[in-house]
Design a protein around this motif. Structure first.
Motif, PDB file in Angstrom:
ATOM      1  N   LEU A 164      -8.901  -9.679  -7.549  1.00 60.76           N
ATOM      2  CA  LEU A 164      -8.619 -11.495  -7.575  1.00 60.76           C
ATOM      3  C   LEU A 164      -8.564 -11.507  -9.240  1.00 60.76           C
ATOM      4  CD1 LEU A 164      -8.808 -12.443  -4.399  1.00 60.76           C
ATOM      5  CD2 LEU A 164      -6.777 -12.932  -5.831  1.00 60.76           C
ATOM      6  N   GLY A 165     -10.753 -11.149  -9.326  1.00 57.55           N
ATOM      7  CA  GLY A 165     -10.674 -11.677 -10.372  1.00 57.55           C
ATOM      8  C   GLY A 165      -9.971 -11.118 -12.088  1.00 57.55           C
ATOM      9  N   LEU A 166      -9.741  -9.936 -12.375  1.00 58.74           N
ATOM     10  CA  LEU A 166      -8.789  -9.273 -12.602  1.00 58.74           C
ATOM     11  C   LEU A 166      -8.010  -9.834 -13.314  1.00 58.74           C
ATOM     12  CD1 LEU A 166     -10.147  -5.759 -12.380  1.00 58.74           C
ATOM     13  CD2 LEU A 166     -10.159  -7.264 -14.465  1.00 58.74           C
ATOM     14  N   GLN A 167      -6.906 -10.215 -11.730  1.00 58.05           N
ATOM     15  CA  GLN A 167      -5.823 -10.808 -11.328  1.00 58.05           C
ATOM     16  C   GLN A 167      -5.807 -12.196 -12.918  1.00 58.05           C
ATOM     17  OE1 GLN A 167      -3.700 -12.091  -7.937  1.00 58.05           O
ATOM     18  NE2 GLN A 167      -2.025 -10.787  -8.462  1.00 58.05           N
ATOM     19  N   LYS A 168      -6.974 -12.758 -12.662  1.00 50.80           N
ATOM     20  CA  LYS A 168      -6.688 -14.156 -13.004  1.00 50.80           C
ATOM     21  C   LYS A 168      -7.206 -13.900 -14.095  1.00 50.80           C
ATOM     22  CE  LYS A 168      -9.206 -18.154 -12.203  1.00 50.80           C
ATOM     23  NZ  LYS A 168     -10.700 -19.468 -11.938  1.00 50.80           N
ATOM     24  N   GLU A 169      -7.572 -12.836 -15.055  1.00 50.79           N
ATOM     25  CA  GLU A 169      -7.718 -13.086 -16.137  1.00 50.79           C
ATOM     26  C   GLU A 169      -7.210 -12.286 -17.508  1.00 50.79           C
ATOM     27  OE1 GLU A 169     -11.623 -11.674 -19.119  1.00 50.79           O
ATOM     28  OE2 GLU A 169     -11.764 -11.243 -16.886  1.00 50.79           O
ATOM     29  N   PHE A 170      -6.509 -11.650 -16.408  1.00 53.09           N
ATOM     30  CA  PHE A 170      -5.190 -10.964 -17.097  1.00 53.09           C
ATOM     31  C   PHE A 170      -3.978 -10.315 -16.027  1.00 53.09           C
ATOM     32  CE2 PHE A 170      -9.383  -8.646 -18.735  1.00 53.09           C
ATOM     33  CZ  PHE A 170      -9.268  -9.158 -19.811  1.00 53.09           C
ATOM     34  N   PRO A 171      -2.882 -12.631 -16.008  1.00 46.67           N
ATOM     35  CA  PRO A 171      -2.159 -12.394 -14.824  1.00 46.67           C
ATOM     36  C   PRO A 171      -0.929 -11.044 -15.956  1.00 46.67           C
ATOM     37  CG  PRO A 171      -2.079 -14.188 -16.882  1.00 46.67           C
ATOM     38  CD  PRO A 171      -3.477 -12.976 -16.652  1.00 46.67           C
ATOM     39  N   GLU A 172      -0.330 -10.922 -16.767  1.00 50.97           N
ATOM     40  CA  GLU A 172      -0.013 -10.057 -17.916  1.00 50.97           C
ATOM     41  C   GLU A 172      -0.007  -8.416 -17.114  1.00 50.97           C
ATOM     42  OE1 GLU A 172       3.023 -11.610 -18.915  1.00 50.97           O
ATOM     43  OE2 GLU A 172       1.984 -13.500 -18.734  1.00 50.97           O
ATOM     44  N   ASN A 173      -0.756  -8.120 -16.585  1.00 50.19           N
ATOM     45  CA  ASN A 173      -1.488  -6.971 -16.003  1.00 50.19           C
ATOM     46  C   ASN A 173      -0.260  -6.786 -14.606  1.00 50.19           C
ATOM     47  OD1 ASN A 173      -2.647  -4.936 -15.191  1.00 50.19           O
ATOM     48  ND2 ASN A 173      -3.851  -4.578 -16.848  1.00 50.19           N
ATOM     49  N   ALA A 174       0.740  -6.090 -14.028  1.00 50.42           N
ATOM     50  CA  ALA A 174       0.956  -5.714 -12.803  1.00 50.42           C
ATOM     51  C   ALA A 174       0.264  -5.428 -11.807  1.00 50.42           C
ATOM     52  CB  ALA A 174       2.589  -5.723 -12.592  1.00 50.42           C
ATOM     53  N   LEU A 175      -0.583  -4.168 -12.691  1.00 47.17           N
ATOM     54  CA  LEU A 175      -1.860  -3.117 -11.176  1.00 47.17           C
ATOM     55  C   LEU A 175      -2.402  -4.596 -10.832  1.00 47.17           C
ATOM     56  CD1 LEU A 175      -2.690  -0.485 -11.223  1.00 47.17           C
ATOM     57  CD2 LEU A 175      -4.086  -0.560 -13.205  1.00 47.17           C
ATOM     58  N   PHE A 176      -2.993  -4.816 -11.244  1.00 47.77           N
ATOM     59  CA  PHE A 176      -4.056  -5.667 -10.248  1.00 47.77           C
ATOM     60  C   PHE A 176      -3.386  -6.194  -9.126  1.00 47.77           C
ATOM     61  CE2 PHE A 176      -5.990  -6.581 -14.460  1.00 47.77           C
ATOM     62  CZ  PHE A 176      -6.756  -4.886 -14.734  1.00 47.77           C
ATOM     63  N   ALA A 177      -1.844  -7.390  -9.490  1.00 52.19           N
ATOM     64  CA  ALA A 177      -1.815  -7.575  -8.433  1.00 52.19           C
ATOM     65  C   ALA A 177      -0.469  -6.529  -7.081  1.00 52.19           C
ATOM     66  CB  ALA A 177      -0.406  -8.385  -8.844  1.00 52.19           C
ATOM     67  N   LYS A 178      -0.775  -5.921  -7.586  1.00 54.83           N
ATOM     68  CA  LYS A 178       0.224  -4.313  -6.838  1.00 54.83           C
ATOM     69  C   LYS A 178      -0.944  -3.758  -6.177  1.00 54.83           C
ATOM     70  CE  LYS A 178       2.991  -0.143  -7.444  1.00 54.83           C
ATOM     71  NZ  LYS A 178       3.874   0.574  -7.741  1.00 54.83           N
ATOM     72  N   GLU A 179      -2.259  -3.512  -6.275  1.00 58.27           N
ATOM     73  CA  GLU A 179      -3.001  -2.829  -5.616  1.00 58.27           C
ATOM     74  C   GLU A 179      -3.615  -4.229  -4.448  1.00 58.27           C
ATOM     75  OE1 GLU A 179      -4.492   0.047  -5.313  1.00 58.27           O
ATOM     76  OE2 GLU A 179      -2.762   0.181  -7.142  1.00 58.27           O
ATOM     77  N   LEU A 180      -4.083  -5.851  -4.837  1.00 57.83           N
ATOM     78  CA  LEU A 180      -4.267  -6.553  -4.185  1.00 57.83           C
ATOM     79  C   LEU A 180      -3.267  -6.530  -3.034  1.00 57.83           C
ATOM     80  CD1 LEU A 180      -5.309  -9.842  -6.297  1.00 57.83           C
ATOM     81  CD2 LEU A 180      -6.485  -8.169  -4.530  1.00 57.83           C
ATOM     82  N   ALA A 181      -1.948  -6.050  -2.813  1.00 58.64           N
ATOM     83  CA  ALA A 181      -0.960  -6.484  -1.937  1.00 58.64           C
ATOM     84  C   ALA A 181      -1.249  -4.852  -1.197  1.00 58.64           C
ATOM     85  CB  ALA A 181       0.263  -6.081  -2.542  1.00 58.64           C
ATOM     86  N   ARG A 182      -1.818  -3.838  -1.827  1.00 59.45           N
ATOM     87  CA  ARG A 182      -1.861  -1.810  -1.055  1.00 59.45           C
ATOM     88  C   ARG A 182      -3.016  -2.610  -0.438  1.00 59.45           C
ATOM     89  NH1 ARG A 182      -4.536   2.458  -1.095  1.00 59.45           N
ATOM     90  NH2 ARG A 182      -5.687   1.499  -3.111  1.00 59.45           N
ATOM     91  N   LEU A 183      -4.329  -3.076  -1.060  1.00 62.32           N
ATOM     92  CA  LEU A 183      -5.262  -4.022   0.154  1.00 62.32           C
ATOM     93  C   LEU A 183      -4.947  -4.687   1.417  1.00 62.32           C
ATOM     94  CD1 LEU A 183      -8.502  -4.211  -2.696  1.00 62.32           C
ATOM     95  CD2 LEU A 183      -7.829  -1.851  -0.495  1.00 62.32           C
ATOM     96  N   ASP A 184      -4.147  -5.925   0.888  1.00 58.81           N
ATOM     97  CA  ASP A 184      -4.473  -6.316   1.897  1.00 58.81           C
ATOM     98  C   ASP A 184      -3.292  -5.753   3.592  1.00 58.81           C
ATOM     99  OD1 ASP A 184      -5.473  -8.981   0.780  1.00 58.81           O
ATOM    100  OD2 ASP A 184      -3.372 -10.026  -0.166  1.00 58.81           O
ATOM    101  N   LYS A 185      -2.214  -4.975   2.814  1.00 59.51           N
ATOM    102  CA  LYS A 185      -1.629  -4.395   3.661  1.00 59.51           C
ATOM    103  C   LYS A 185      -2.957  -3.312   4.691  1.00 59.51           C
ATOM    104  CE  LYS A 185       2.497  -1.151   4.399  1.00 59.51           C
ATOM    105  NZ  LYS A 185       3.603  -0.214   3.573  1.00 59.51           N
ATOM    106  N   ILE A 186      -3.582  -2.430   4.440  1.00 56.63           N
ATOM    107  CA  ILE A 186      -4.832  -1.702   4.726  1.00 56.63           C
ATOM    108  C   ILE A 186      -5.244  -2.370   5.644  1.00 56.63           C
ATOM    109  CG2 ILE A 186      -6.800  -1.019   5.013  1.00 56.63           C
ATOM    110  CD1 ILE A 186      -5.601   0.480   1.767  1.00 56.63           C
ATOM    111  N   ALA A 187      -5.923  -3.757   5.592  1.00 57.05           N
ATOM    112  CA  ALA A 187      -6.762  -5.303   5.805  1.00 57.05           C
ATOM    113  C   ALA A 187      -5.958  -5.394   7.166  1.00 57.05           C
ATOM    114  CB  ALA A 187      -7.337  -6.383   5.198  1.00 57.05           C
ATOM    115  N   SER A 188      -4.140  -5.471   6.663  1.00 59.06           N
ATOM    116  CA  SER A 188      -3.702  -6.139   8.506  1.00 59.06           C
ATOM    117  C   SER A 188      -3.314  -4.780   9.349  1.00 59.06           C
ATOM    118  CB  SER A 188      -2.424  -6.528   8.027  1.00 59.06           C
ATOM    119  OG  SER A 188      -1.801  -5.525   7.034  1.00 59.06           O
ATOM    120  N   ARG A 189      -3.416  -3.817   8.901  1.00 54.22           N
ATOM    121  CA  ARG A 189      -3.854  -2.697   9.976  1.00 54.22           C
ATOM    122  C   ARG A 189      -4.172  -3.021  11.486  1.00 54.22           C
ATOM    123  NH1 ARG A 189      -3.472   2.440   6.338  1.00 54.22           N
ATOM    124  NH2 ARG A 189      -1.295   1.852   4.892  1.00 54.22           N
TER     125      ARG A 189
END
Length: 279
Positions: A254-279
């Motif tokens: 989340l901190g990396l995404q806030k600092e580097f909003p153009e880097n799509a990697l961080f948003a993608k990995e956040l989405a994956r972690l949220d998917k794991i948490a919802s299982r």
């Protein structure tokens, strides 16, 4: 930046604040790395080239250009994304990538030039901070290329050991250069994560492992470093994912995404972690 460090692969602003440039770190160079972490490779190279024009004998120019080239190849090949593995068996089966021949040539040329300039400086002053940092980074970049593109693990470990040796010299000359802790932190974490027989073999060869100690060094760079602080946070996020500390990984991303909003990697990995948490 060192050996197989990406293979492992700040928190909220209150925990991992964006580190202001040090007085002895030129803004042009610092801004180049910020562009690099935001995947603006052309912008990063413009800053590095501008720095190099007014500092032609400083090895930080060409080693930074080499870092930009390597990150660009990682992005093109999807290497960074592939490092968020949660078990070592998947990493062991990783594929070998085909680097762009022209980019590889440029990468090697810039590293050779950086090492030549650094050694010339060290002949005049064995404690030259920029020269020692450039040598540390050069060995680390060579290690990353060997491990994550060419899948040459032994070569990567050789460069990891070399990067750690340079980093130790740098910290002896300047204990406040927290970027240098990245090298030892990655090395200690990787080796500390290996099986006991492998750790024993490496220890006989003079390479020590300490997983928690490695994490502590990465955290030191993430909190107090400058050019490499965001990279240390990326490595910590990957380490947290691998250690199944998903809350800490998410916080760091989340901190990396806030600092580097153009880097799509961080948003993608956040989405994956949220998917794991919802299982």
């Amino acid at each position: 930046m060192t050996g197989m460090m990406l293979a492992l692969f700040c928190g909220f602003a209150s925990l991992w604040p964006s580190t202001p440039a040090r007085a002895d770190v030129p803004l042009v160079l610092n801004d180049g790395y910020l562009h690099l972490y935001d995947l603006d490779f052309s912008g990063a190279q413009q800053h590095f080239e501008a720095w190099e024009k007014v500092n032609p004998e400083n090895p930080m120019g060409p080693v930074s250009e080499a870092a930009g080239i390597l990150f660009s190849e990682f992005n093109r090949l999807g290497v960074l994304e592939a490092q968020f593995y949660e078990d070592d068996s998947v990493f062991g089966k990783r594929k070998k990538y085909d680097a762009d021949p022209a980019q590889r040539t440029r990468f090697e040329q810039q590293l050779d030039r950086a090492e030549g300039l650094a050694k010339a400086k060290l002949n005049r002053d064995p404690h030259d901070r920029d020269a020692l940092l450039a040598m540390t980074m050069s060995a680390g970049l060579r290690s990353d290329f060997a491990a994550l593109i060419e899948k040459q693990n032994l070569a990567s470990l050789h460069y990891t050991k070399e990067a750690t040796r340079w980093a130790n010299q740098l910290l002896a000359a300047d204990p406040t250069c927290y970027d240098a802790h990245l090298a030892g932190g990655v090395s200690r974490y990787i080796i500390g994560s290996m099986s006991a027989p492998v750790r024993w073999i490496l220890r006989v060869g003079g390479v020590q492992g300490d997983k928690q100690g490695g994490i502590a060094e990465l955290q030191m760079t993430a909190e107090h470093g400058h050019l490499l602080a965001p990279f240390a946070r990326i490595l910590l996020a990957i380490a947290y994912v691998r250690d199944k500390e998903h809350a800490r990984a998410r916080e760091t991303l989340l901190g990396l995404q806030k600092e580097f909003p153009e880097n799509a990697l961080f948003a993608k990995e956040l989405a994956r972690l949220d998917k794991i948490a919802s299982r």
